[in-house]
Design a protein around this motif. Structure first.
Motif, PDB file in Angstrom:
ATOM      1  N   VAL A   1       0.826  -1.218   0.000  1.00  0.00           N
ATOM      2  CA  VAL A   1       0.000   0.000   0.000  1.00  0.00           C
ATOM      3  C   VAL A   1       0.859   1.265   0.000  1.00  0.00           C
ATOM      4  CG1 VAL A   1      -1.918  -1.120   1.212  1.00  0.00           C
ATOM      5  CG2 VAL A   1      -0.184   0.113   2.545  1.00  0.00           C
ATOM      6  N   LEU A   2       0.251   2.322  -0.510  1.00  0.00           N
ATOM      7  CA  LEU A   2       0.855   3.649  -0.446  1.00  0.00           C
ATOM      8  C   LEU A   2       0.936   4.089   1.017  1.00  0.00           C
ATOM      9  CD1 LEU A   2       1.245   5.931  -2.834  1.00  0.00           C
ATOM     10  CD2 LEU A   2      -0.769   6.930  -1.761  1.00  0.00           C
ATOM     11  N   VAL A   3       1.986   4.800   1.366  1.00  0.00           N
ATOM     12  CA  VAL A   3       2.068   5.364   2.712  1.00  0.00           C
ATOM     13  C   VAL A   3       1.118   6.573   2.771  1.00  0.00           C
ATOM     14  CG1 VAL A   3       3.587   6.464   4.395  1.00  0.00           C
ATOM     15  CG2 VAL A   3       4.463   4.607   2.950  1.00  0.00           C
ATOM     16  N   PRO A   4       0.185   6.606   3.741  1.00  0.00           N
ATOM     17  CA  PRO A   4      -0.758   7.739   3.803  1.00  0.00           C
ATOM     18  C   PRO A   4      -0.006   9.065   3.906  1.00  0.00           C
ATOM     19  CG  PRO A   4      -1.261   6.101   5.502  1.00  0.00           C
ATOM     20  CD  PRO A   4      -0.018   5.639   4.821  1.00  0.00           C
ATOM     21  N   ARG A   5      -0.525  10.070   3.204  1.00  0.00           N
ATOM     22  CA  ARG A   5       0.149  11.379   3.145  1.00  0.00           C
ATOM     23  C   ARG A   5      -0.669  12.429   3.896  1.00  0.00           C
ATOM     24  NH1 ARG A   5       2.914   8.362  -0.118  1.00  0.00           N
ATOM     25  NH2 ARG A   5       3.778   9.122  -2.073  1.00  0.00           N
ATOM     26  N   PRO A   6       0.020  13.424   4.468  1.00  0.00           N
ATOM     27  CA  PRO A   6      -0.707  14.481   5.189  1.00  0.00           C
ATOM     28  C   PRO A   6      -1.747  15.186   4.322  1.00  0.00           C
ATOM     29  CG  PRO A   6       1.670  14.724   5.483  1.00  0.00           C
ATOM     30  CD  PRO A   6       1.473  13.595   4.511  1.00  0.00           C
TER      31      PRO A   6
ATOM     32  N   LEU B   1     -12.050  14.052  -4.550  1.00  0.00           N
ATOM     33  CA  LEU B   1     -11.050  13.335  -5.335  1.00  0.00           C
ATOM     34  C   LEU B   1      -9.704  14.040  -5.208  1.00  0.00           C
ATOM     35  CD1 LEU B   1     -13.195  13.072  -8.615  1.00  0.00           C
ATOM     36  CD2 LEU B   1     -13.124  11.415  -6.730  1.00  0.00           C
ATOM     37  N   GLU B   2      -8.690  13.318  -4.709  1.00  0.00           N
ATOM     38  CA  GLU B   2      -7.351  13.906  -4.610  1.00  0.00           C
ATOM     39  C   GLU B   2      -6.614  13.699  -5.923  1.00  0.00           C
ATOM     40  OE1 GLU B   2      -4.980  12.916  -1.091  1.00  0.00           O
ATOM     41  OE2 GLU B   2      -3.166  13.061  -2.323  1.00  0.00           O
ATOM     42  N   ALA B   3      -5.839  14.700  -6.338  1.00  0.00           N
ATOM     43  CA  ALA B   3      -5.105  14.568  -7.608  1.00  0.00           C
ATOM     44  C   ALA B   3      -3.853  15.435  -7.590  1.00  0.00           C
ATOM     45  CB  ALA B   3      -6.001  14.957  -8.774  1.00  0.00           C
TER      46      ALA B   3
ATOM     47  N   ALA C   1      -3.110  23.240  -5.229  1.00  0.00           N
ATOM     48  CA  ALA C   1      -4.428  22.695  -5.575  1.00  0.00           C
ATOM     49  C   ALA C   1      -4.337  21.180  -5.522  1.00  0.00           C
ATOM     50  CB  ALA C   1      -4.826  23.156  -6.968  1.00  0.00           C
ATOM     51  N   ARG C   2      -5.049  20.532  -4.602  1.00  0.00           N
ATOM     52  CA  ARG C   2      -4.798  19.101  -4.352  1.00  0.00           C
ATOM     53  C   ARG C   2      -6.027  18.214  -4.499  1.00  0.00           C
ATOM     54  NH1 ARG C   2      -0.510  16.066  -4.796  1.00  0.00           N
ATOM     55  NH2 ARG C   2       0.703  17.737  -3.839  1.00  0.00           N
ATOM     56  N   TYR C   3      -7.218  18.802  -4.350  1.00  0.00           N
ATOM     57  CA  TYR C   3      -8.381  17.921  -4.484  1.00  0.00           C
ATOM     58  C   TYR C   3      -9.577  18.679  -5.063  1.00  0.00           C
ATOM     59  CZ  TYR C   3      -9.989  19.892  -0.013  1.00  0.00           C
ATOM     60  OH  TYR C   3     -10.387  20.748   0.995  1.00  0.00           O
TER      61      TYR C   3
ATOM     62  N   VAL D   1       1.058   0.525  -8.936  1.00  0.00           N
ATOM     63  CA  VAL D   1      -0.388   0.518  -9.197  1.00  0.00           C
ATOM     64  C   VAL D   1      -1.116   1.550  -8.324  1.00  0.00           C
ATOM     65  CG1 VAL D   1      -0.928  -1.330  -7.535  1.00  0.00           C
ATOM     66  CG2 VAL D   1      -2.382  -1.029  -9.541  1.00  0.00           C
ATOM     67  N   ALA D   2      -0.469   1.996  -7.248  1.00  0.00           N
ATOM     68  CA  ALA D   2      -1.086   3.006  -6.383  1.00  0.00           C
ATOM     69  C   ALA D   2      -0.728   4.427  -6.807  1.00  0.00           C
ATOM     70  CB  ALA D   2      -0.662   2.787  -4.934  1.00  0.00           C
ATOM     71  N   LEU D   3       0.209   4.558  -7.746  1.00  0.00           N
ATOM     72  CA  LEU D   3       0.709   5.894  -8.119  1.00  0.00           C
ATOM     73  C   LEU D   3       0.472   6.262  -9.577  1.00  0.00           C
ATOM     74  CD1 LEU D   3       4.207   5.654  -6.371  1.00  0.00           C
ATOM     75  CD2 LEU D   3       2.406   7.254  -5.737  1.00  0.00           C
TER      76      LEU D   3
ATOM     77  N   ALA E   1     -11.939   9.472  -2.910  1.00  0.00           N
ATOM     78  CA  ALA E   1     -10.939   8.638  -3.582  1.00  0.00           C
ATOM     79  C   ALA E   1      -9.591   9.337  -3.648  1.00  0.00           C
ATOM     80  CB  ALA E   1     -11.410   8.284  -4.993  1.00  0.00           C
ATOM     81  N   ASN E   2      -8.564   8.571  -3.331  1.00  0.00           N
ATOM     82  CA  ASN E   2      -7.190   8.990  -3.591  1.00  0.00           C
ATOM     83  C   ASN E   2      -6.606   7.925  -4.514  1.00  0.00           C
ATOM     84  OD1 ASN E   2      -4.582   9.917  -3.583  1.00  0.00           O
ATOM     85  ND2 ASN E   2      -4.110   9.191  -1.519  1.00  0.00           N
ATOM     86  N   LEU E   3      -6.977   8.022  -5.778  1.00  0.00           N
ATOM     87  CA  LEU E   3      -6.578   7.009  -6.767  1.00  0.00           C
ATOM     88  C   LEU E   3      -5.174   7.318  -7.287  1.00  0.00           C
ATOM     89  CD1 LEU E   3      -9.984   6.731  -8.655  1.00  0.00           C
ATOM     90  CD2 LEU E   3      -8.965   5.086  -7.074  1.00  0.00           C
ATOM     91  N   PRO E   4      -4.564   6.362  -7.984  1.00  0.00           N
ATOM     92  CA  PRO E   4      -3.260   6.659  -8.593  1.00  0.00           C
ATOM     93  C   PRO E   4      -3.385   7.834  -9.559  1.00  0.00           C
ATOM     94  CG  PRO E   4      -4.122   4.517  -9.325  1.00  0.00           C
ATOM     95  CD  PRO E   4      -4.976   4.983  -8.198  1.00  0.00           C
ATOM     96  N   TYR E   5      -2.573   8.895  -9.317  1.00  0.00           N
ATOM     97  CA  TYR E   5      -2.769  10.108 -10.130  1.00  0.00           C
ATOM     98  C   TYR E   5      -1.488  10.743 -10.649  1.00  0.00           C
ATOM     99  CZ  TYR E   5      -2.110  12.734  -5.647  1.00  0.00           C
ATOM    100  OH  TYR E   5      -1.644  13.261  -4.476  1.00  0.00           O
ATOM    101  N   VAL E   6      -0.355  10.095 -10.479  1.00  0.00           N
ATOM    102  CA  VAL E   6       0.883  10.686 -10.984  1.00  0.00           C
ATOM    103  C   VAL E   6       0.990  10.375 -12.484  1.00  0.00           C
ATOM    104  CG1 VAL E   6       3.388  10.774 -10.748  1.00  0.00           C
ATOM    105  CG2 VAL E   6       1.963  10.326  -8.727  1.00  0.00           C
ATOM    106  N   PRO E   7       1.140  11.409 -13.343  1.00  0.00           N
ATOM    107  CA  PRO E   7       1.329  11.123 -14.767  1.00  0.00           C
ATOM    108  C   PRO E   7       2.536  10.195 -14.955  1.00  0.00           C
ATOM    109  CG  PRO E   7       0.918  13.469 -14.422  1.00  0.00           C
ATOM    110  CD  PRO E   7       1.094  12.844 -13.059  1.00  0.00           C
TER     111      PRO E   7
HETATM  112  N1  GLN Z   1       0.751  12.179  -3.437  1.00  0.00           N
HETATM  113  C1  GLN Z   1       1.412  11.038  -4.017  1.00  0.00           C
HETATM  114  C2  GLN Z   1       2.764  11.464  -4.587  1.00  0.00           C
HETATM  115  O1  GLN Z   1       2.881  12.571  -5.010  1.00  0.00           O
HETATM  116  C3  GLN Z   1       0.601  10.380  -5.095  1.00  0.00           C
HETATM  117  C4  GLN Z   1      -0.543   9.645  -4.534  1.00  0.00           C
HETATM  118  C5  GLN Z   1      -1.438   9.068  -5.581  1.00  0.00           C
HETATM  119  O2  GLN Z   1      -1.082   8.834  -6.750  1.00  0.00           O
HETATM  120  N2  GLN Z   1      -2.638   8.855  -5.192  1.00  0.00           N
HETATM  121  O3  GLN Z   1       3.676  10.683  -4.591  1.00  0.00           O
END
Ligand code: GLN
Length: 212
Positions: free
Chosen positions: A21-26, A171-173, A204-206, A140-142, A117-123
């Protein structure tokens, strides 16, 4: 560090984490703040869906802070098992269900007052090659695809079937993708007001969609 100690702090609580799993972020705490404030104003316990729950940080925290009944999904069976362990440890397991499957597929036919949702969102091109702390996390989480929004597009296609009449969608992005995510959210939820929320760094985060 979180993978070495096996734990991470989120919203003042300790969560077990491992390499699945992704480490939860602040920054994700802002989505919890929004959901909790909204649920407290509902007048009923409320139902919440957390899509792509990972460690369960969002789902468990919302359940711990409110009386809401929470469903959470993840495509990874390891993540689902870990999230359920976190819920048991926090003694909120009775109000949380953790379901394995793609996005909202495991909750077909169900509607929620809050979808978060905090889905994988890194291009893809922006994923760090390592060594870097995020290169230890599950890809898969990023990996959010070419523009970072591939997974959100898939979720938003069916989102209207999963919300109640006055629901909130959070939605976080990635900051550079937020404007486009607003458009996508507005197109999927025609009768909604969609605004941007900033993170602790002022970025701008969500996206917050409120149905009218
Ligand atoms: N915030 C994370 C990062 O920048 C990305 C998390 C995500 O893709 N949901 O590494």
């Amino acid at each position: 560090m979180a993978y070495i100690t096996g734990s991470a702090c989120f919203y003042g609580r300790e969560f077990i984490v491992d390499e699945s799993v992704l480490v939860p972020r602040p920054e994700t705490e802002h989505l919890v703040d929004e959901a909790v404030a909204f649920l407290r104003g509902l007048g009923t316990a409320g139902r919440v869906l957390d899509v792509g729950t990972g460690s369960g940080a969002i789902a468990c925290t919302i359940a711990a802070e409110t009386n809401a009944v929470v469903d959470a999904t993840d495509v990874s069976p390891e993540a689902v098992a870990l999230a359920a362990r976190n819920a048991e440890r926090l003694a909120i397991g009775g109000r949380c269900r953790f379901l394995c499957g793609d996005l909202a597929a495991p909750v077909k036919g169900e509607r929620y007052d809050v979808v978060v949702a905090n889905l994988p969102y890194v291009p893809t091109a922006d994923l760090p090659a390592g060594p870097d702390s995020t290169s230890f996390e599950p890809r898969v989480a990023l990996d959010g695809g070419p523009d970072g929004l591939t997974v959100y597009r898939a979720l938003l296609r069916g989102i209207a079937d999963h919300v109640t009449a006055k629901a909130m969608v959070l939605l976080e992005a990635a900051p550079p993708t937020i404007e486009r995510l607003i458009e996508l959210t507005q197109n999927s939820l025609r009768n909604s007001t969609v605004t941007i929320g900033n993170d602790y760094a002022g970025l701008a985060r969500y996206v917050k969609g409120t149905l009218k």
